[in-house]
Write a protein that holds these residues in place. Structure first.
Motif, short mmCIF file in Angstrom:
data_model
loop_
_atom_site.label_atom_id
_atom_site.label_comp_id
_atom_site.label_asym_id
_atom_site.label_seq_id
_atom_site.Cartn_x
_atom_site.Cartn_y
_atom_site.Cartn_z
N GLU A 72 -105.95 4.82 -70.50
CA GLU A 72 -106.22 5.39 -71.83
C GLU A 72 -104.99 6.10 -72.38
N THR A 73 -104.24 6.73 -71.49
CA THR A 73 -103.02 7.41 -71.92
C THR A 73 -101.99 6.39 -72.42
N VAL A 74 -101.87 5.27 -71.71
CA VAL A 74 -100.94 4.21 -72.13
C VAL A 74 -101.32 3.68 -73.51
N LEU A 75 -102.60 3.44 -73.71
CA LEU A 75 -103.07 2.93 -74.99
C LEU A 75 -102.88 3.96 -76.11
N THR A 76 -103.05 5.23 -75.79
CA THR A 76 -102.82 6.29 -76.78
C THR A 76 -101.36 6.32 -77.21
N ILE A 77 -100.46 6.21 -76.25
CA ILE A 77 -99.03 6.19 -76.57
C ILE A 77 -98.69 4.96 -77.41
N HIS A 78 -99.25 3.82 -77.04
CA HIS A 78 -99.00 2.59 -77.78
C HIS A 78 -99.47 2.71 -79.23
N GLN A 79 -100.66 3.22 -79.42
CA GLN A 79 -101.20 3.37 -80.77
C GLN A 79 -100.40 4.38 -81.59
N HIS A 80 -99.96 5.45 -80.95
CA HIS A 80 -99.15 6.46 -81.62
C HIS A 80 -97.83 5.87 -82.12
N ILE A 81 -97.22 5.04 -81.28
CA ILE A 81 -95.95 4.42 -81.66
C ILE A 81 -96.16 3.40 -82.78
N CYS A 82 -97.22 2.63 -82.68
CA CYS A 82 -97.50 1.63 -83.73
C CYS A 82 -97.68 2.29 -85.09
N LYS A 83 -98.33 3.46 -85.12
CA LYS A 83 -98.62 4.14 -86.38
C LYS A 83 -97.43 4.94 -86.89
N ARG A 84 -96.73 5.62 -85.99
CA ARG A 84 -95.70 6.57 -86.42
C ARG A 84 -94.28 6.04 -86.28
N PHE A 85 -94.07 5.11 -85.32
CA PHE A 85 -92.71 4.64 -85.03
C PHE A 85 -92.70 3.12 -84.90
N PRO A 86 -92.97 2.41 -85.98
CA PRO A 86 -93.09 0.94 -85.90
C PRO A 86 -91.81 0.22 -85.51
N ASN A 87 -90.66 0.88 -85.64
CA ASN A 87 -89.40 0.24 -85.28
C ASN A 87 -89.01 0.46 -83.81
N ILE A 88 -89.83 1.21 -83.10
CA ILE A 88 -89.59 1.43 -81.67
C ILE A 88 -90.19 0.28 -80.88
N SER A 89 -89.43 -0.26 -79.93
CA SER A 89 -89.93 -1.31 -79.04
C SER A 89 -90.72 -0.68 -77.89
N PHE A 90 -91.96 -1.13 -77.69
CA PHE A 90 -92.84 -0.61 -76.65
C PHE A 90 -93.07 -1.68 -75.59
N SER A 91 -92.91 -1.32 -74.33
CA SER A 91 -93.26 -2.22 -73.23
C SER A 91 -93.70 -1.38 -72.04
N ALA A 92 -94.31 -2.02 -71.05
CA ALA A 92 -94.82 -1.29 -69.90
C ALA A 92 -94.62 -2.11 -68.63
#
Length: 278
Positions: free
Chosen positions: A92-112
């Motif tokens: 859930e924490t991973v998904l929260t971070i992912h959603q936060h980045i998608c909404k606030r930092f769309p130019n940041i590349s996210f991977s896990a």
């Protein structure tokens, strides 16, 4: 007190700016191995990004992955990893971070990362391609939606965020404000790495020191960036590379030459751990 165990970061420390280990450094580390002196690779990389370097150096010691979230023996990497230590993040924490980045930092590349899998949402992203070339690891597509985070992809050992330095700084402050149960480090100006709370390289060092029956004052550690600070402070001798930020140098006991000048080899020689290498 003689040194009985050596720990070293990889990127910016063991490998130079061309992402290779120089011949002098290879000879110095192989000299340590010949004298039964454990040389432990400690990195934010996944196992598959460490093993080729481990093999190049002729080492058989355990490797520390994801800045201490996973420790495995070389023969145990692959589809049936039996870790000495594994510390994972809550899904859930991973998904929260992912959603936060998608909404606030769309130019940041996210991977896990999960064990020896690198999970990416956009395999053709330029940041993903850059990391693939540096670490030499393959990526697996993942949408990071609730129905995609099943047992095949969980548990998550590390989240990696890549972007321009200004955006990474903003994301760092933003994540701290969320007060999640995570550890957040900048491994370089363009990389932000997130692990479970209390994960750190010093904890991995402590576990392996107990296994090898080595005392803290009998260790030396090499590092170059902020995610190495706990390791440098914990070691008997903490050695910062000359290419490290000033804050990292200030936390070390000794500053050696840069990673482009065989800094590890120079320090090992300086402390009498290996002889002169030409």
């Amino acid at each position: 007190m003689s040194v009985k165990m050596i720990f070293s970061d990889i990127d910016g420390t063991l490998i130079n700016s061309r992402h290779v280990i120089t011949e002098k450094t290879i000879k110095a580390i192989k000299s340590c191995a010949r004298h039964q002196l454990p040389f432990i690779l400690v990195s934010a990389r996944m196992p598959g990004g460490i093993l080729p370097l481990q093999q190049q150096l002729g080492l058989s010691n355990p490797i520390v992955c994801y800045s201490g979230a996973l420790i495995v023996r070389p023969q145990q990497t692959g589809s049936a990893i039996q870790p000495l230590l594994t510390i994972t993040m809550d899904t859930e924490t991973v998904l929260t971070i992912h959603q936060h980045i998608c909404k606030r930092f769309p130019n940041i590349s996210f991977s896990a990362y999960s064990f020896d899998q690198w999970l990416v949402q956009e395999p053709n992203n330029s940041w993903i391609e850059q990391e693939r070339q540096i670490a030499g690891t393959a990526a697996t597509l993942c949408t990071f939606q609730d129905d995609d985070m099943d047992v095949e992809f969980a548990p998550i050992h590390k989240v990696l965020c890549m972007g321009e330095p200004e955006k990474i700084d903003q994301l760092y402050e933003s994540l701290l404000s969320l007060k999640l149960e995570v550890s957040v480090f900048k491994s370089k100006p363009t990389y932000l790495e997130i692990m479970a709370k209390d994960v750190g390289k010093a904890g991995a060092m402590n576990l392996l020191m107990k296994e090898y029956n080595v005392r803290r004052e009998e260790t030396i550690a090499f590092g170059d960036n902020f995610n190495d600070l706990d390791m440098l402070r914990f070691a008997g001798i903490g050695v910062a590379m000359d290419n490290a930020p000033s804050q990292v140098k200030g936390a070390a006991d000794f500053v050696t030459l840069s990673n482009d000048q065989d800094g590890i080899q120079a320090a090992l020689e300086r402390f009498g751990i290996v002889g002169s290498i030409h």
